[in-house]
Structures are given as structure tokens and as C-alpha cells.
Design an enzyme around this catalytic site. Structure first.
Site, short mmCIF file in Angstrom:
data_model
loop_
_atom_site.label_atom_id
_atom_site.label_comp_id
_atom_site.label_asym_id
_atom_site.label_seq_id
_atom_site.Cartn_x
_atom_site.Cartn_y
_atom_site.Cartn_z
N CYS A 128 0.86 -1.19 0.00
CA CYS A 128 0.00 0.00 0.00
C CYS A 128 0.90 1.24 0.00
O CYS A 128 1.77 1.38 0.86
CB CYS A 128 -0.92 0.01 1.22
SG CYS A 128 -1.92 1.50 1.30
N LYS A 163 2.04 -9.40 -2.34
CA LYS A 163 1.67 -8.32 -3.27
C LYS A 163 2.66 -7.18 -3.15
O LYS A 163 2.83 -6.60 -2.07
CB LYS A 163 0.24 -7.83 -3.00
CG LYS A 163 -0.21 -6.78 -4.01
CD LYS A 163 -1.70 -6.57 -4.01
CE LYS A 163 -2.13 -5.60 -5.10
NZ LYS A 163 -3.58 -5.39 -5.15
N GLY A 214 -5.58 2.12 -12.79
CA GLY A 214 -6.30 2.31 -14.05
C GLY A 214 -5.36 2.27 -15.25
O GLY A 214 -4.16 1.99 -15.10
N GLY A 241 -4.19 -1.70 -14.29
CA GLY A 241 -4.71 -1.13 -15.53
C GLY A 241 -5.37 -2.12 -16.47
O GLY A 241 -5.59 -1.80 -17.65
C1 SIN Z 1 -6.44 1.13 0.91
O1 SIN Z 1 -7.40 0.48 1.34
O2 SIN Z 1 -6.02 2.10 1.52
C2 SIN Z 1 -5.74 0.72 -0.33
C3 SIN Z 1 -4.96 -0.48 -0.09
C4 SIN Z 1 -3.72 -0.57 -0.92
O3 SIN Z 1 -3.45 0.32 -1.74
O4 SIN Z 1 -2.98 -1.53 -0.73
#
Ligand code: SIN
Length: 302
Positions: A128, A163, A214, A241
């Protein structure tokens, strides 16, 4: 008839599309709707140990070429979330539980709880781009990633996906995750970015900085998948995207074995998965490609 089945570790997918974490993955009803609308499986919203409100508004805006979000990992906390998950009858499609944490102990606790809650795999959100102390703050350090993945693997039986973020050397981190026993790499999360309101002379987002997704980030995601494929043997789940069937097939030729779809739901509606699957099949039929698996990595120039 073309065959678009694929496999990630021990999980078979009837089509390669998974709902990406962050969109519609928090309630049983929203996940059920997505599964019924044609996705091969669902990745849940990223869940932490405690409830979290997230960043202040505005948390999302549409820009010229993509979406910018700074949700701030809002979620109800693992215990409440698992009660919700119990209400989901999954029609044999896999559910992947996404978790975020500030250290490896939290990652273990969350992953074990997700496993006990019945998920088919756990995705570690190491990427994130806008939550201090979480995500990319951890996932840019290959040694830290190795330590987290290794200890989560020792404490769980379900497949573990890592991820990753594109704003460090993603190949180094992917290699570290593989060495630690990760069952798949997910590449990429959103790209750190900002939008400015000229009239107010201020950033648009409440958190100022957000993650860009995107169509604009497809070339970044493709390059990451292409590079990772040359350096790891575990499957890659491409993300970033993918809006139309052709985008999906491009990621497969770069080296992805499966794909995640997020912003396309915003652009094309909740049936985006079904639309993308039909477009993939049409292109494959026209090109006389019998099976998706034979396409994986076919654009690689060794
Ligand atoms: C979020 O819920 O803040 C996005 C999560 C992410 O970008 O990993």
C-alpha cells in the site's frame, strides 16, 4: 472452444481473473455479487487486526487517465471481518484473504486467523503506497519481506501470495519472497501519486498522497511482470490497468499466470470480469489460441 483455466499453486481458477483487493471485497454480499458476475475468484479488502477508519475525505478522485485513491486501509478488523466471511457461500470459487500489518507477528496472527476462517490463500499486502508503517513501508526491503514471508509460511498451510509495489526494485523483493517460500507474486499495487487542485493550491486528497490505478499504469505493471518472470519460478498474478480482454492477454504474454481486476469495475461496472473474459475468448479464438496456459510468458525475449 478455448480453455482459459489457470493454476496458482494448488488453486485452480476457472478463469484467470480475480477481484483485486480494495474494491467490493469487504462484505459477503459484495463478494457474492462479484463471484456471480464472472470473476474466477475474489481477493478480500486488506484486513488488519483492529478496526480502522482510514484517511480523511476526499479518499478517491478520477483523473485524466486513471483513479487516485488514499483510502488508508479502512476495515472492520479481522474478527468482525471473519464473521462476515462466514456468510459467503462461495460456489467453489476461491477466496483469497488480504492482510496488512505493521510487523511480522501481526502478519502471522492475521494469516492464521484468515486460514482458520476458511480462505483458500492469504495475500500479504506489502505494497500500500500511502499508509505510514504499513504496506510499501515494509515491502520495499527485501530482507524484511523475506523474514515476514518465511515466518508466515512456517505458521500456515494455505498458499501465501506477496503483493508488491513498483517503487523499489521489485525484482529483488520478488526474489526474496520466492526464497522465503512465497507461493506467488502479485504485481503491482497502485503507484504512489498526487493530484493538485490549482484553484485552492492544495492536493486534492485528504491524505495528499495516494495510489494511482487504471489504464495509465498498465505499462508499469507489464514491465514489472516481464522482469519478475525472468527471475522467479513461482507464478505471477498481474495487476495494474487491466480494463479490456486485450490488456489481460498482454499481461499473460508478459508472464502472468492469473490477473487481478480493480479499477475496471469503476470504468465498466460490476460485470467487468465477465466482459473481459468474453473479450479474451474472442481474441484467442480469432488467433487460434487453444489454451491460455500456452500464452504465459510468450512475449519474453530470452
Ligand atoms: C487502501 O485500502 O487504503 C488501499 C490499499 C492498498 O493500496 O494496498
Amino acid at each position: 472452444m478455448v480453455d482459459i483455466n489457470t493454476r496458482i499453486s494448488e488453486i485452480t481458477l476457472e478463469n484467470p481473473l480475480l477481484l483485486a483487493s480494495g474494491i467490493l471485497g469487504q462484505t459477503a454480499d459484495s463478494m457474492k455479487n462479484i463471484l456471480e458476475s464472472g470473476m474466477g475468484g475474489v481477493v478480500t479488502k486488506s484486513i488488519g487486526l483492529e478496526p480502522r477508519e482510514g484517511h480523511s475525505n476526499p479518499t478517491m478522485i478520477e483523473t485524466e487517465h486513471g483513479l487516485l485513491n488514499a483510502m488508508g486501509l479502512p476495515n472492520p478488523g479481522i474478527d468482525v471481518f471473519l464473521k462476515e466471511l462466514k456468510n459467503l457461500s462461495r460456489e467453489s470459487k476461491p477466496i483469497i484473504g488480504s492482510v496488512f500489518a505493521g510487523d511480522k507477528e501481526e502478519f502471522i496472527e492475521l494469516s492464521v486467523k484468515m486460514e482458520e476462517g476458511g480462505v483458500d490463500a492469504v495475500e500479504l499486502n506489502l505494497s500500500c503506497p500511502h499508509a505510514e508503517g504499513y504496506g510499501a513501508a515494509i515491502g520495499t526491503d527485501p530482507e524484511l519481506v523475506k523474514d515476514i514471508v518465511r515466518t508466515v509460511k512456517r505458521n500456515t498451510k494455505v498458499p501465501i501470495f506477496a503483493k508488491l509495489t513498483p517503487f523499489s526494485d521489485i525484482v529483488d523483493v520478488a526474489v526474496a519472497a520466492e526464497e522465503a517460500g512465497s507461493d506467488a507474486i502479485v504485481a503491482i499495487n497502485t503507484v504512489q501519486a498526487m493530484a493538485i487542485n490549482f484553484e485552492t493550491r492544495k492536493p486534492f486528497l485528504g491524505n495528499q498522497v495516494g495510489g494511482y490505478s487504471g489504464p495509465a499504469i498498465k505499462p508499469i505493471g507489464l514491465k514489472c511482470v516481464y522482469d519478475i518472470y525472468q527471475n522467479v519460478d513461482i507464478p505471477i498474478i498481474g495487476c495494474g490497468g487491466i480494463t479490456y480482454g486485450r490488456d489481460a492477454l498482454e499481461y499473460i504474454t508478459a508472464g502472468a499466470s492469473a490477473l487481478q481486476i480493480g479499477s475496471a469495475i469503476y470504468y465498466r461496472g460490476k460485470d467487468a470480469g465477465a466482459l473481459i473474459v468474453e473479450e479474451m475468448k474472442d481474441i484467442m479464438e480469432k488467433e487460434d489460441i487453444k489454451s491460455l496456459v500456452e500464452l504465459i510468458g510468450s512475449a519474453q525475449q530470452f
